[in-house]
Design a protein around this motif. Structure first.
Motif, short mmCIF file in Angstrom:
data_model
loop_
_atom_site.label_atom_id
_atom_site.label_comp_id
_atom_site.label_asym_id
_atom_site.label_seq_id
_atom_site.Cartn_x
_atom_site.Cartn_y
_atom_site.Cartn_z
N LEU A 30 0.91 -1.62 0.25
CA LEU A 30 0.79 -0.04 0.32
C LEU A 30 1.01 1.44 -0.02
O LEU A 30 1.97 1.29 0.87
CB LEU A 30 -0.67 0.10 0.74
CG LEU A 30 -1.87 -1.06 0.89
CD1 LEU A 30 -2.16 -1.09 2.61
CD2 LEU A 30 -2.78 -0.61 -0.24
N LYS A 31 1.08 2.75 -0.89
CA LYS A 31 1.66 3.29 -0.83
C LYS A 31 0.42 4.71 -0.36
O LYS A 31 1.70 5.62 0.23
CB LYS A 31 1.13 4.38 -2.12
CG LYS A 31 2.32 2.53 -3.21
CD LYS A 31 2.35 3.11 -4.40
CE LYS A 31 2.74 2.71 -5.57
NZ LYS A 31 2.15 1.03 -6.27
N LEU A 32 -0.72 4.19 0.09
CA LEU A 32 -1.57 5.77 0.73
C LEU A 32 -1.91 5.24 1.86
O LEU A 32 -1.84 6.25 3.28
CB LEU A 32 -1.98 6.00 0.11
CG LEU A 32 -2.28 6.73 -1.23
CD1 LEU A 32 -3.30 7.37 -1.95
CD2 LEU A 32 -1.42 7.57 -1.00
N ASP A 69 -8.29 8.51 -4.80
CA ASP A 69 -6.82 7.90 -4.26
C ASP A 69 -6.77 6.28 -3.83
O ASP A 69 -6.05 5.37 -3.45
CB ASP A 69 -5.83 8.68 -4.07
CG ASP A 69 -5.94 9.91 -5.52
OD1 ASP A 69 -6.12 8.91 -7.08
OD2 ASP A 69 -5.64 11.05 -4.79
N ASP A 117 -6.12 2.47 -3.84
CA ASP A 117 -4.61 1.96 -3.66
C ASP A 117 -5.13 0.79 -2.72
O ASP A 117 -4.43 -0.13 -3.35
CB ASP A 117 -4.34 3.38 -1.86
CG ASP A 117 -2.66 2.16 -1.99
OD1 ASP A 117 -2.04 2.15 -2.59
OD2 ASP A 117 -2.74 2.61 -0.53
#
Length: 395
Positions: free
Chosen positions: A331-333, A379, A383
């Motif tokens: 996961l990026k966010l 966003d 994600d």
């Protein structure tokens, strides 16, 4: 401009009171915000003043204009008789419990409570000779059957810290009042904006200001508000411990207070949007969000609460540990970290089975708790969608 008084603000909405409560620009040379007062020693002009402690503030541990500003604002917001500030949410829990118990007492604690609450009860309070019984959070007025002659406290948390059971706070408070038992509520999830604790019958209410009051994941703070019956005892216990928060943290909390309503309502909107989206995912078995009609506690939430925050949980369908790790690690966010209520989104896995004693926690698959921040919701969905792809790929 004429400054408003607490009486002036009684008819105003919470959003307005958040802006004006606890502020006295006329005492600060016109500056809008209460400054940071650092200090221990307070000087007295005469021997008579010193002997009689004839001063608004007599020593740093008893408060400063900075702490007074937040205490009075929070008292007004929560509908309490008074508030004390402590260095963390767990310190607030500990102080409230120590205010109400004595050796030989018995207390009732919801089985869905924040786990450090249990650790304090099973460790420190047990060593003091206080016995803890954990109860089903759904018990409602049926809690009367668990009250003993030496029961001094009923501890509530609505909703549950991870599993989100919703308690019937007014019903439990009514029984407790009739039996002379103190009720203590951890109200961090809703804050007084979405759940006015003392109006609902609670004696002492706890808030981890670390969460939504801070809003920026950069301070630790706890608040305990009390009704008139319990305030003097709370203050005396606080004074005995001198459990003081740092002035910078109090200042930052005061700054966060002014935008609390805006941030909380945005968190509510974001949380509901993501919870609704997750409920439609094939990978998700159950969404635990009291504001969703599908949640078991929805009727109680709708009756007693004025809104919901951005914290909720989901139960995934069965999957391997490797699949869950693939989802979360990429996961990026969504950061993986404890606490919540800040501007950034967080997720943590959890498992209540290891410590529940009054109820059984047996979800079909892994459980995840989400704290939805202020990023763009599309966003966040993207994600998580990529995360679910990784989960399916591993199996």
């Amino acid at each position: 401009m004429t400054e408003t008084t607490p009486d002036d603000r009684k008819g105003l909405k919470a959003k307005t009171r958040l802006i004006h409560a606890g502020r006295r620009p006329s005492e600060q040379f016109g500056f809008v915000n209460t400054p940071i007062y650092r200090g221990s020693t307070v000087l007295f002009p005469t021997l008579d003043d010193l002997t009689r402690r004839n001063a608004k503030f007599s020593y740093g541990t008893q408060g400063t204009p900075t702490t007074e500003a937040l205490e009075t604002a929070w008292t007004e917001l929560s509908g309490a008789a008074g508030t004390v500030l402590v260095p963390s949410g767990l310190a607030a829990i500990s102080l409230a419990l120590l205010t109400a118990v004595k050796a030989g007492d018995h207390i009732l604690v919801t089985d869905s409570a924040y786990r450090p609450t249990r650790i304090f009860c099973d460790g420190i309070l047990a060593r003091m000779g206080v016995e803890t019984t954990y109860y089903d959070p759904w018990i409602g007025a049926g809690i009367e059957a668990l009250i003993r002659a030496n029961t001094s406290v009923i501890f509530l948390e609505a909703p549950g810290s991870q599993s989100f059971e919703m308690q019937d706070v007014p019903a439990i408070a009514k029984v407790a009042r009739a039996k002379g038992v103190c009720t203590i509520l951890d109200n961090t999830w809703a804050t007084p904006i979405f759940f006015p604790p003392h109006e609902r019958g609670v004696d002492m209410a706890i808030e981890a200001g670390t969460k939504y009051l801070s809003g920026h994941s950069d301070l630790l703070l706890g608040l305990v508000s009390a009704n008139a019956q319990w305030l003097n005892r709370l203050r005396a216990t606080f004074d005995a411990f001198a459990m003081c928060p740092g002035p910078e943290d109090v200042f930052l909390a005061l700054r966060g207070l002014r935008t609390l309503d805006l941030r909380l309502r945005e968190a509510e909107r974001q949380g509901l949007a993501l919870a609704t989206w997750l409920a439609e995912r094939d990978e998700v078995a159950v969404v635990l969000h009291p504001a969703l009609p599908s949640c078991p506690g929805h009727a109680l939430w709708k009756r007693d609460f004025l809104g919901s925050s951005g914290l909720f949980s989901v139960i995934l369908r069965p999957c391997s540990t490797a699949a869950l790790a693939a989802m979360l690690d990429g996961l990026k966010l969504f950061g993986m970290g404890f606490s919540w209520g800040g501007f950034e989104s967080l997720v943590i896995p959890f498992d209540c089975r290891v410590y529940r004693t009054a109820t059984q926690w047996s979800p079909p698959g892994p459980a995840l708790r989400f704290s939805v921040g202020l990023e763009d919701i599309e966003d966040l969905k993207a994600d998580l969608a990529e995360g679910f792809e990784r989960l399916r790929a591993v199996g």
